[in-house]
Write a protein that holds these residues in place. Structure first.
Motif, PDB file in Angstrom:
ATOM      1  N   ALA A 178       1.296   6.027  15.742  1.00 53.16           N
ATOM      2  CA  ALA A 178      -0.055   6.060  15.168  1.00 53.16           C
ATOM      3  C   ALA A 178      -0.284   4.862  14.255  1.00 53.16           C
ATOM      4  O   ALA A 178      -1.373   4.274  14.242  1.00 53.16           O
ATOM      5  N   ASP A 179       0.735   4.497  13.488  1.00 58.57           N
ATOM      6  CA  ASP A 179       0.594   3.353  12.586  1.00 58.57           C
ATOM      7  C   ASP A 179       0.440   2.048  13.364  1.00 58.57           C
ATOM      8  O   ASP A 179      -0.276   1.136  12.926  1.00 58.57           O
ATOM      9  N   LEU A 180       1.077   1.939  14.508  1.00 55.03           N
ATOM     10  CA  LEU A 180       0.917   0.751  15.344  1.00 55.03           C
ATOM     11  C   LEU A 180      -0.532   0.611  15.803  1.00 55.03           C
ATOM     12  O   LEU A 180      -1.067  -0.501  15.877  1.00 55.03           O
ATOM     13  N   GLU A 181      -1.173   1.739  16.110  1.00 54.32           N
ATOM     14  CA  GLU A 181      -2.581   1.709  16.503  1.00 54.32           C
ATOM     15  C   GLU A 181      -3.443   1.187  15.357  1.00 54.32           C
ATOM     16  O   GLU A 181      -4.353   0.392  15.555  1.00 54.32           O
ATOM     17  N   VAL A 182      -3.143   1.640  14.147  1.00 54.16           N
ATOM     18  CA  VAL A 182      -3.900   1.182  12.981  1.00 54.16           C
ATOM     19  C   VAL A 182      -3.694  -0.315  12.765  1.00 54.16           C
ATOM     20  O   VAL A 182      -4.648  -1.067  12.547  1.00 54.16           O
ATOM     21  N   LEU A 183      -2.445  -0.757  12.824  1.00 53.28           N
ATOM     22  CA  LEU A 183      -2.143  -2.181  12.630  1.00 53.28           C
ATOM     23  C   LEU A 183      -2.828  -3.031  13.702  1.00 53.28           C
ATOM     24  O   LEU A 183      -3.333  -4.118  13.415  1.00 53.28           O
ATOM     25  N   LYS A 184      -2.846  -2.527  14.916  1.00 59.77           N
ATOM     26  CA  LYS A 184      -3.499  -3.245  16.008  1.00 59.77           C
ATOM     27  C   LYS A 184      -4.973  -3.483  15.704  1.00 59.77           C
ATOM     28  O   LYS A 184      -5.512  -4.561  15.957  1.00 59.77           O
ATOM     29  N   ASN A 185      -5.621  -2.476  15.155  1.00 57.93           N
ATOM     30  CA  ASN A 185      -7.059  -2.555  14.941  1.00 57.93           C
ATOM     31  C   ASN A 185      -7.456  -3.265  13.657  1.00 57.93           C
ATOM     32  O   ASN A 185      -8.635  -3.549  13.448  1.00 57.93           O
TER      33      ASN A 185
ATOM     34  N   ARG B  22       3.797 -10.480   3.610  1.00 54.28           N
ATOM     35  CA  ARG B  22       4.848  -9.507   3.327  1.00 54.28           C
ATOM     36  C   ARG B  22       4.331  -8.536   2.266  1.00 54.28           C
ATOM     37  O   ARG B  22       4.270  -8.893   1.084  1.00 54.28           O
ATOM     38  N   PRO B  23       3.926  -7.331   2.633  1.00 59.45           N
ATOM     39  CA  PRO B  23       3.442  -6.383   1.627  1.00 59.45           C
ATOM     40  C   PRO B  23       4.535  -6.069   0.611  1.00 59.45           C
ATOM     41  O   PRO B  23       5.704  -5.894   0.976  1.00 59.45           O
ATOM     42  N   ALA B  24       4.160  -6.014  -0.666  1.00 61.77           N
ATOM     43  CA  ALA B  24       5.142  -5.704  -1.708  1.00 61.77           C
ATOM     44  C   ALA B  24       5.708  -4.306  -1.502  1.00 61.77           C
ATOM     45  O   ALA B  24       6.886  -4.040  -1.762  1.00 61.77           O
ATOM     46  N   GLU B  25       4.867  -3.400  -1.019  1.00 62.28           N
ATOM     47  CA  GLU B  25       5.312  -2.030  -0.762  1.00 62.28           C
ATOM     48  C   GLU B  25       4.429  -1.430   0.318  1.00 62.28           C
ATOM     49  O   GLU B  25       3.204  -1.581   0.308  1.00 62.28           O
ATOM     50  N   ILE B  26       5.049  -0.761   1.261  1.00 60.17           N
ATOM     51  CA  ILE B  26       4.297  -0.089   2.307  1.00 60.17           C
ATOM     52  C   ILE B  26       5.106   1.119   2.779  1.00 60.17           C
ATOM     53  O   ILE B  26       6.321   1.044   2.939  1.00 60.17           O
ATOM     54  N   LYS B  27       4.420   2.235   2.958  1.00 59.33           N
ATOM     55  CA  LYS B  27       5.080   3.472   3.375  1.00 59.33           C
ATOM     56  C   LYS B  27       4.406   4.009   4.630  1.00 59.33           C
ATOM     57  O   LYS B  27       3.203   3.858   4.829  1.00 59.33           O
ATOM     58  N   TRP B  28       5.244   4.635   5.446  1.00 59.98           N
ATOM     59  CA  TRP B  28       4.751   5.256   6.686  1.00 59.98           C
ATOM     60  C   TRP B  28       4.810   6.772   6.549  1.00 59.98           C
ATOM     61  O   TRP B  28       5.734   7.293   5.964  1.00 59.98           O
ATOM     62  N   PRO B  29       3.834   7.491   7.114  1.00 65.15           N
ATOM     63  CA  PRO B  29       2.631   6.971   7.779  1.00 65.15           C
ATOM     64  C   PRO B  29       1.631   6.389   6.787  1.00 65.15           C
ATOM     65  O   PRO B  29       1.634   6.741   5.613  1.00 65.15           O
ATOM     66  N   LEU B  30       0.796   5.500   7.291  1.00 65.50           N
ATOM     67  CA  LEU B  30      -0.209   4.871   6.455  1.00 65.50           C
ATOM     68  C   LEU B  30      -1.258   5.878   5.988  1.00 65.50           C
ATOM     69  O   LEU B  30      -1.605   6.811   6.717  1.00 65.50           O
ATOM     70  N   THR B  31      -1.732   5.692   4.775  1.00 68.47           N
ATOM     71  CA  THR B  31      -2.883   6.443   4.288  1.00 68.47           C
ATOM     72  C   THR B  31      -4.115   5.549   4.412  1.00 68.47           C
ATOM     73  O   THR B  31      -3.999   4.351   4.686  1.00 68.47           O
ATOM     74  N   VAL B  32      -5.291   6.128   4.223  1.00 69.26           N
ATOM     75  CA  VAL B  32      -6.518   5.331   4.258  1.00 69.26           C
ATOM     76  C   VAL B  32      -6.448   4.233   3.192  1.00 69.26           C
ATOM     77  O   VAL B  32      -6.814   3.078   3.437  1.00 69.26           O
ATOM     78  N   GLY B  33      -5.938   4.602   2.020  1.00 71.02           N
ATOM     79  CA  GLY B  33      -5.843   3.627   0.936  1.00 71.02           C
ATOM     80  C   GLY B  33      -4.916   2.473   1.259  1.00 71.02           C
ATOM     81  O   GLY B  33      -5.236   1.310   0.994  1.00 71.02           O
ATOM     82  N   SER B  34      -3.760   2.770   1.834  1.00 74.81           N
ATOM     83  CA  SER B  34      -2.810   1.699   2.158  1.00 74.81           C
ATOM     84  C   SER B  34      -3.317   0.831   3.305  1.00 74.81           C
ATOM     85  O   SER B  34      -3.070  -0.381   3.337  1.00 74.81           O
ATOM     86  N   ALA B  35      -4.062   1.444   4.248  1.00 69.83           N
ATOM     87  CA  ALA B  35      -4.654   0.648   5.328  1.00 69.83           C
ATOM     88  C   ALA B  35      -5.725  -0.293   4.776  1.00 69.83           C
ATOM     89  O   ALA B  35      -5.826  -1.457   5.182  1.00 69.83           O
ATOM     90  N   LEU B  36      -6.512   0.214   3.806  1.00 76.66           N
ATOM     91  CA  LEU B  36      -7.542  -0.637   3.201  1.00 76.66           C
ATOM     92  C   LEU B  36      -6.926  -1.772   2.396  1.00 76.66           C
ATOM     93  O   LEU B  36      -7.486  -2.872   2.327  1.00 76.66           O
ATOM     94  N   LYS B  37      -5.774  -1.501   1.775  1.00 76.50           N
ATOM     95  CA  LYS B  37      -5.112  -2.574   1.024  1.00 76.50           C
ATOM     96  C   LYS B  37      -4.667  -3.689   1.962  1.00 76.50           C
ATOM     97  O   LYS B  37      -4.775  -4.876   1.634  1.00 76.50           O
TER      98      LYS B  37
END
Length: 253
Positions: free
Chosen positions: A173-180, A135-150
């Protein structure tokens, strides 16, 4: 291996061919991620997600598969749960009874957090778990490179499936990132997210193409966590000395 573990292994793969004669029909494609609804009820919400996650055992599943969130005071009767349609357990407290770890026919997961020490990561990896819940403490959409790396920081610690619990729903687009990354399941709170929105998320996930092989389509193909060697590393090509095996090649003069 539990049925739920099999289901996780088959994410993104095509289902078996249908039996019968005539022109073969297209095989049913398994989604690359599961959408799991926390709470909700079998009558109104079950069809909007792949499975429901309940906080108490019930027998009104009407054939729909579900999972149980196990807390410190939750009683786990594995046989009864399985007979009532339960497929997996998520241990949400380390004070939960360890008897639940013996439920061989149920998938098992446990919550993980950021900043775990290496010895705890090893213990989790070696434990009887099929997946981990984050459970991420905080997450915002759309994802940034930094938040994806976290997110990747946590995911890369483990070789098993990762379930991500979110309060806000990601876009296409965020679903694609999460998938990968890869994420194997998204858990949404049906007390905060409508059944219609959950169903839309499930529909969008169903449109995603399978992960490419070099993007972690098989969690088991990952290198061991913390650089630990596997038994395969020592199966062949070991030139270590055992009992002076080469001594016979020397000539005595």
């Amino acid at each position: 291996m539990s049925k739920f573990s099999d289901r996780l292994s088959n994410l993104g793969q095509s289902g078996p061919a249908r039996m019968g004669f005539g022109k073969s029909a297209a095989r049913e494609k398994n989604p690359v991620m599961l959408v799991i609804g926390r709470g909700g009820d079998s009558e109104n919400d079950a069809k909007s997600v792949d499975l429901l996650l309940r906080t108490e055992a019930r027998s009104d599943s009407e054939g729909e598969p579900w999972g149980l969130a196990v807390g410190a005071s939750t009683a786990v009767d594995a046989e009864t749960l399985e007979n009532n349609g339960c497929q997996f357990l998520i241990f949400e407290s380390e004070d939960a009874s360890a008897a639940g770890l013996l439920a061989e026919e149920l998938g098992k997961g446990i919550e993980v957090t950021d900043g775990l020490p290496e010895h705890r990561v090893r213990a989790l990896e070696d434990g009887p778990f099929d997946f981990f819940l984050y459970r991420p403490a905080e997450i915002k959409w759309p994802l940034t490179v930094g938040s994806a790396l976290k997110l990747q920081d946590l995911i890369s610690c483990f070789s098993k499936h990762i379930f991500l619990e979110l309060s806000d729903l990601p876009g296409k687009a965020d679903l694609e990132v999460l998938k990968n990354l890869p994420v194997s399941a998204i858990i949404v709170d049906l007390g905060k997210v409508s059944s219609a929105d959950a169903a839309k998320l499930k529909e969008e996930v169903g449109k995603l193409e399978p992960r490419k092989p070099n993007q972690g389509s098989e969690r088991s193909a990952f290198l061991p966590a913390s650089g630990r060697a596997t038994s395969e590393s020592f199966d062949e090509g070991d030139d270590g000395f055992e009992g002076g095996g080469d001594d016979d090649d020397w000539d005595d003069e």
